[in-house]
Design an enzyme around this catalytic site. Structure first.
Site, short mmCIF file in Angstrom:
data_model
loop_
_atom_site.label_atom_id
_atom_site.label_comp_id
_atom_site.label_asym_id
_atom_site.label_seq_id
_atom_site.Cartn_x
_atom_site.Cartn_y
_atom_site.Cartn_z
N CYS A 1 0.86 -1.18 0.00
CA CYS A 1 0.00 0.00 0.00
C CYS A 1 0.90 1.24 0.00
O CYS A 1 1.83 1.34 0.80
CB CYS A 1 -0.95 0.13 1.18
SG CYS A 1 -2.13 -1.19 1.28
N ARG B 1 3.82 -0.32 -4.70
CA ARG B 1 3.52 -0.83 -3.36
C ARG B 1 2.13 -1.45 -3.25
O ARG B 1 1.78 -2.03 -2.23
CB ARG B 1 3.64 0.31 -2.34
CG ARG B 1 5.01 0.94 -2.28
CD ARG B 1 5.02 2.03 -1.26
NE ARG B 1 4.83 1.50 0.06
CZ ARG B 1 5.79 1.13 0.88
NH1 ARG B 1 7.04 1.24 0.50
NH2 ARG B 1 5.52 0.66 2.08
N TRP C 1 -3.17 -2.45 -1.74
CA TRP C 1 -2.96 -3.89 -1.90
C TRP C 1 -3.88 -4.51 -0.86
O TRP C 1 -3.63 -4.38 0.35
CB TRP C 1 -1.51 -4.24 -1.64
CG TRP C 1 -1.17 -5.67 -1.89
CD1 TRP C 1 -0.83 -6.23 -3.09
CD2 TRP C 1 -1.14 -6.74 -0.93
NE1 TRP C 1 -0.60 -7.58 -2.93
CE2 TRP C 1 -0.78 -7.92 -1.63
CE3 TRP C 1 -1.38 -6.82 0.44
CZ2 TRP C 1 -0.65 -9.15 -0.99
CZ3 TRP C 1 -1.26 -8.06 1.07
CH2 TRP C 1 -0.90 -9.20 0.35
N ASN D 1 -1.98 2.04 6.06
CA ASN D 1 -1.20 0.90 5.58
C ASN D 1 -0.90 0.05 6.81
O ASN D 1 -0.42 0.57 7.81
CB ASN D 1 0.10 1.44 4.94
CG ASN D 1 1.07 0.34 4.58
OD1 ASN D 1 0.70 -0.82 4.46
ND2 ASN D 1 2.33 0.71 4.40
N GLY D 2 -1.23 -1.25 6.74
CA GLY D 2 -1.00 -2.11 7.90
C GLY D 2 -2.23 -2.96 8.17
O GLY D 2 -3.14 -3.04 7.34
N GLU E 1 15.84 -19.18 -6.40
CA GLU E 1 15.61 -17.77 -6.77
C GLU E 1 15.14 -17.66 -8.23
O GLU E 1 14.23 -16.88 -8.55
CB GLU E 1 16.88 -16.95 -6.53
CG GLU E 1 16.92 -15.56 -7.14
CD GLU E 1 15.74 -14.67 -6.80
OE1 GLU E 1 14.98 -15.00 -5.88
OE2 GLU E 1 15.55 -13.66 -7.49
N LYS F 1 11.66 -15.89 -9.62
CA LYS F 1 11.66 -14.84 -10.65
C LYS F 1 10.72 -15.21 -11.79
O LYS F 1 9.93 -14.41 -12.26
CB LYS F 1 13.09 -14.67 -11.15
CG LYS F 1 13.63 -13.36 -11.42
CD LYS F 1 13.82 -12.35 -10.32
CE LYS F 1 13.00 -12.37 -9.11
NZ LYS F 1 13.49 -11.83 -7.91
N GLU G 1 6.89 -15.19 -10.58
CA GLU G 1 6.19 -13.96 -10.23
C GLU G 1 5.89 -13.05 -11.41
O GLU G 1 4.91 -12.32 -11.37
CB GLU G 1 6.90 -13.19 -9.11
CG GLU G 1 8.26 -12.67 -9.43
CD GLU G 1 8.95 -12.02 -8.23
OE1 GLU G 1 8.27 -11.52 -7.32
OE2 GLU G 1 10.19 -12.01 -8.21
N HIS H 1 14.53 -38.24 -5.87
CA HIS H 1 13.77 -38.58 -4.67
C HIS H 1 12.30 -38.17 -4.79
O HIS H 1 11.58 -38.16 -3.80
CB HIS H 1 14.41 -37.94 -3.44
CG HIS H 1 15.82 -38.39 -3.22
ND1 HIS H 1 16.13 -39.66 -2.78
CD2 HIS H 1 17.01 -37.76 -3.43
CE1 HIS H 1 17.46 -39.78 -2.71
NE2 HIS H 1 18.00 -38.64 -3.11
N LYS I 1 5.39 -4.49 -3.89
CA LYS I 1 6.75 -4.32 -3.36
C LYS I 1 6.66 -3.99 -1.88
O LYS I 1 5.73 -3.31 -1.46
CB LYS I 1 7.40 -3.16 -4.11
CG LYS I 1 8.89 -3.04 -3.93
CD LYS I 1 9.62 -3.79 -5.00
CE LYS I 1 11.11 -3.67 -4.89
NZ LYS I 1 11.77 -4.84 -5.49
#
Ligand code: F6R
Length: 593
Positions: free
Chosen positions: A2, A28, A79, A105-106, A471, A475, A478, A494, A588
């Site tokens: 947010c 954000r 968000w 925000n929160g 990683e 990438k 997303e 396995h 983000k």
């Protein structure tokens, strides 16, 4: 998570300033947005579902009243946490009597209980959000005056917040924080408050950081209050050295590819640290009894790579945990332990919580962060700034490799070979400079065309390159939305090898070290089951169906090997018509738990 932004000053286009600033914070949160602005002593609210970046201010300003003189405005790019993506749930939220507007925000953890009490008192709610509860609570305590009413409301909240409040009766902008970032920008006769600096960078570089349990009241000056003691506090003005260009896309179509390209410089910039300071930190690591690397998401993968780097280079055992998992491992932490927190934003809630847990046990904290002045920077005993400049694409790229470079440098420092580490990394940086050219990108584009319609792909690595396989998968997931998973090469047999069928793309990250033969054998196992082998390796191999050449980089190979994957992920996103800068469901800086 947010974006929030506010303006109070002598400019009369406050609503426009806030909308333009919010566009710079869109990374954000981008599912809906809204603005509250005060004109003719009345607070007006406008909100919409969708991305604020797509809003054409000039076409709508008259119709929506944004052209009216307004010197006080607050805005929010959301968000979603509580309640779906609807206009009603978008911020700002108003009190029932419509005199107060708030953005937040929160997460307020006890909002249901507070809401129930307010409903009993006759309050009606228009949204499903936790935020509306704060607006109604402030109205409930309005008789105390706006400032005292806000303080009273805040004292009843459990959870994390950064809030901005305006009202129709007071010419004040009020903000408070507990757990979510807020920064005050001080211009000439004007103030800005934002969750991140790029929102106001074009107006001022002078900032003051609001800490947890603090409030700022802005009339024509900024007055900071410690909410625990109810006393005024003085703040230091910090001058930010970011330039406005570094926070803009420039000639690039997306921030993601701009930030990938910046890795030509960011690695050498990251390792350009004061050697004395590095050695002081190295001593802390060498003296610590129990060291934990902590990070989330990509930063968590960097931490895992750190464990391998410290083991290999310095023969040192360094543990790794995701921020969200660390509280379950804290039993081993003592006042002799050291926590190394890795974060781009310095605001990730799970990492911050892990730090809090460790600090309570007396452990020391070193942060490796990009955003200077962030919460992590301020609560840590030591910080290393990776100096990558603003990273705005949701998918981390340049911050990742800069963090890796710092961990590599520290590992060499712990082994008493700091200069060797520096040379290795400078060499890798110069190789990356050579790699990042249009021909290399075209080669990866050809591969992206070949694999863009697959539903799944896999990445394997071994040793230093195993964390990078994880990683690489993040990438790809997303931004391309293709199901991608990373595995340790040796783990395939396995279980995961059952997933391979004719043509399944499998990326093999090869390091030219003792793991090389084994990872090639693992790739052969995949090939024998029909997999399409994409080798990321210094040398070609007959088993590769597609070879992505990377320079031989020794212990810096994880840094170098991830770069083509970043480019590939970007190109897949573009080919599949996804916005690589703002992937669905993500944002983000994850400031909620
Ligand atoms: C993925 C990504 C995220 C972040 C994670 C932690 O590309 O960027 O997984 O790495 O949310 O964020 P920071 O580094 O800000 O703590």
């Amino acid at each position: 998570m947010c974006g929030i932004f506010a303006y109070k000053g002598n400019k009369t286009n406050g609503a426009e300033i806030v909308i333009n600033g919010l566009k710079k914070l869109e990374y954000r949160g981008y599912d809906s947005w809204g603005v509250a602005y005060k004109c003719d002593n009345e607070v007006k609210i406008y909100k919409e579902v969708g991305k604020i970046g797509e809003f054409d201010f000039n076409r709508s300003k008259e119709k929506l009243g944004f052209d009216k003189k307004c010197t006080l405005a607050v805005g929010h790019s959301r968000w979603a946490t509580h309640g779906g993506v609807t206009v009603a749930n978008a911020h700002p939220h108003a009190s029932q009597d419509k005199t107060i507007a708030i953005v937040h925000n929160g997460i307020i953890e006890n909002y249901l209980e507070l809401k129930e009490n307010l409903v009993k008192k006759g309050y009606e709610f228009k949204s499903e959000t936790d935020t509306e509860v704060i607006a109604q609570l402030i109205q409930e305590y309005k008789d105390l005056g706006l400032v005292e009413g806000i303080k009273k409301a805040l004292s009843m909240l459990e959870g994390r917040y950064a809030i901005l409040v305006i009202s129709d009766s007071d010419d004040l902008l009020i903000a408070a924080r507990r757990g979510s970032p807020l920064i005050v920008g001080a211009g000439k006769d004007e103030h800005f408050i934002a969750s991140d600096i790029p929102a106001f960078l074009e107006y001022t570089r002078n900032v003051m950081y609001l800490d947890d349990n603090q409030m700022v009241i802005i009339d024509n000056k900024a007055t900071f209050i410690d909410l625990e003691t109810d006393r005024e506090i003085k703040k230091r003005i910090v001058e930010i050295d970011w330039d406005t260009e570094s926070a803009e896309k420039g000639e690039f179509p997306h921030f993601m590819i701009k930030e990938i390209s910046e890795q030509k410089d960011t690695i050498s910039r990251a390792i350009n640290q004061d050697p004395e300071k590095i050695m002081e930190i190295v001593e802390e690591i060498n003296n610590a009894f129990g060291t934990y690397l902590i990070g989330c998401g990509t930063a968590g993968k960097v931490c895992l790579a750190g464990s391998y780097l410290f083991a290999r280079i310095a023969e040192k055992h360094v543990n790794t945990a995701f921020g969200s998992e660390f509280p379950s491992l804290q039993q081993f932490i003592t006042d002799k332990s050291l926590i190394i927190a890795v974060s781009q934003s310095g605001e990730t809630a799970d990492t911050l919580e892990a730090i809090e847990v460790a600090k309570k046990k007396g452990a020391k904290v070193l942060s490796i962060i990009n955003v200077e002045g962030s919460t992590m920077d301020r609560i840590s005993d030591f910080s290393i700034h990776i100096k990558a400049g603003p990273e705005k694409a949701v998918a981390s790229t340049k911050a990742t490799t800069a963090q890796m470079a710092i961990l590599t440098l520290l590992a060499y420092g712990c082994a008493g070979k700091l200069d060797e580490g520096k040379f290795l990394l400078l060499d890798a940086a110069s190789n990356i400079n050579d790699m990042l050219n249009p021909r290399y990108e075209a080669h990866l584009h050809k591969l992206a065309e070949k694999i863009k319609d697959f539903e799944s792909m896999y990445v394997i690595g071994k040793g230093l390159n195993y964390p990078m396989a994880l990683e690489a998968a993040i990438k790809l997931q997303e931004v391309s939305y293709i199901h991608a998973e990373g595995f340790a090469g040796g783990e395939l047999k396995h279980g995961p090898i059952a997933l391979i069928s004719e043509g399944t793309p499998c990326i093999v990250l090869v390091g030219k070290d003792e793991t090389e033969n084994e990872i090639i054998s693992n790739a052969m196992e995949i090939k024998s089951r029909g997999g399409y082998i994409i080798g990321v390796a210094p040398d070609n191999h007959e088993l590769f169906d597609y070879w992505i050449k990377v320079p031989e980089s020794g212990n810096a190979s994880p840094i170098v090997n991830i770069i083509p994957i970043q480019i590939l992920a970007y190109q897949l996103a573009v080919l599949r018509q996804n916005n690589p800068d703002m992937p669905r469901n993500l944002a983000k800086s994850v400031t909620v738990k």
